[in-house]
Design a protein around this motif. Structure first.
Motif, PDB file in Angstrom:
ATOM      1  N   PRO A  43       0.812  -1.223   0.000  1.00 49.92           N
ATOM      2  CA  PRO A  43       0.000   0.000   0.000  1.00 49.92           C
ATOM      3  C   PRO A  43       0.845   1.273   0.000  1.00 49.92           C
ATOM      4  CG  PRO A  43      -0.849  -1.573   1.604  1.00 49.92           C
ATOM      5  CD  PRO A  43       0.493  -2.082   1.162  1.00 49.92           C
ATOM      6  N   LEU A  44       1.994   1.211   0.667  1.00 52.68           N
ATOM      7  CA  LEU A  44       2.873   2.381   0.695  1.00 52.68           C
ATOM      8  C   LEU A  44       3.438   2.673  -0.688  1.00 52.68           C
ATOM      9  CD1 LEU A  44       4.282   4.508   2.439  1.00 52.68           C
ATOM     10  CD2 LEU A  44       6.073   2.820   2.913  1.00 52.68           C
ATOM     11  N   LEU A  45       3.868   1.631  -1.393  1.00 50.77           N
ATOM     12  CA  LEU A  45       4.428   1.819  -2.727  1.00 50.77           C
ATOM     13  C   LEU A  45       3.391   2.320  -3.726  1.00 50.77           C
ATOM     14  CD1 LEU A  45       6.649  -1.377  -2.888  1.00 50.77           C
ATOM     15  CD2 LEU A  45       7.470   0.984  -2.848  1.00 50.77           C
ATOM     16  N   ALA A  46       2.124   2.109  -3.427  1.00 56.65           N
ATOM     17  CA  ALA A  46       1.042   2.584  -4.298  1.00 56.65           C
ATOM     18  C   ALA A  46       0.595   3.999  -3.955  1.00 56.65           C
ATOM     19  CB  ALA A  46      -0.147   1.632  -4.206  1.00 56.65           C
ATOM     20  N   ALA A  47       1.239   4.630  -2.985  1.00 53.77           N
ATOM     21  CA  ALA A  47       0.806   5.945  -2.502  1.00 53.77           C
ATOM     22  C   ALA A  47       1.986   6.918  -2.523  1.00 53.77           C
ATOM     23  CB  ALA A  47       0.235   5.825  -1.093  1.00 53.77           C
TER      24      ALA A  47
END
Length: 243
Positions: free
Chosen positions: A84-88
């Motif tokens: 989720p962090l890499l997508a944000a």
């Protein structure tokens, strides 16, 4: 070997209390600085030693945290946090900027001579700082070939070096091509080094870790990647003079 001073630094980011590792070189004068981002599991003793090795070379080095002081030895826990962090992108930039503020606030830091070096997720954060227009002197990413939003790479105004293993299933040839196309179209001064026979996270010893298929330490190529990172720093943010 020069005397290195280390201390733990705590600061807020991404709704968490981050626990970073600051390493200071000998002397008292201002020095160029390096922001170091760890891979998805978080801060390890191996990465702490990397920060200290840079301090021995004369850099102020801050190993920043991405997981609120946690180390995820379980791959699924790591993925639940990292994906989720890499997508944000904005969350990644918040984490990077918070750490950069800590580094800039250190009296030994020359705020006009800061580079970012990141591994995996930490490398993606380093690149997002560049895409956000943060004035860095160099960006190095190992195992972190993550492309950004269209057009934002044009905000990168420093050399970018990327290293990846040829057998990395997470960063395959098509991802390498996407990354280099992004850098080239934006006019970035970029370099990509592909390390033959190396898999994902080849730079990090895997002793004591539960690893996924395609993840393996490659000592020879790990040493070469570290040499290449230091060479980039020597080129772009050399340690000269100081006391």
């Amino acid at each position: 070997m020069t005397t290195v001073t280390t201390r733990t630094v705590r600061y807020p980011a991404d709704g968490l209390t981050m626990v970073g590792h600051l390493a200071l070189p000998a002397g008292s004068g201002r020095r160029p600085a390096v922001l170091i981002g760890p891979e998805g599991p978080g801060i390890s003793e191996f990465q702490r030693r990397r920060a200290e090795a840079l301090a021995e070379l004369g850099y102020v080095a801050l190993l920043f945290d991405i997981n609120g002081g946690e180390w995820f030895s379980d791959p699924q826990q790591m993925l639940d946090r990292a994906l989720p962090l890499l997508a944000a992108p904005e969350r990644m930039r918040e984490i990077g900027r918070a750490a950069l503020d800590v580094l800039r606030a250190e009296p030994r830091t020359d705020p006009d001579r800061i580079a970012a070096v990141g591994y995996g997720t930490g490398g993606a954060i380093a690149l997002e700082l560049g895409r956000a227009g943060v004035p860095l002197r160099a960006i190095a990413t190992v195992n972190g070939l993550v492309t950004g939003r269209p057009g934002e790479a044009a905000n990168i105004h420093c050399p970018v070096w990327a290293g990846v293993g040829s057998e990395d299933p997470i960063m395959p040839a098509e991802r390498r091509e996407e990354f280099t196309a992004e850098m080239q179209s934006a006019g970035v001064d970029w370099r990509l080094t592909v390390y033959g026979g190396a898999e994902h996270a080849f730079h990090h010893p895997t002793a004591g870790l539960t690893v996924l298929p395609g993840v393996a330490h490659h000592p020879r190529q790990a040493a070469r990647a570290w040499h290449d990172v230091v060479a980039l720093l020597t080129e772009c943010v050399p340690v000269a003079g100081g006391s």
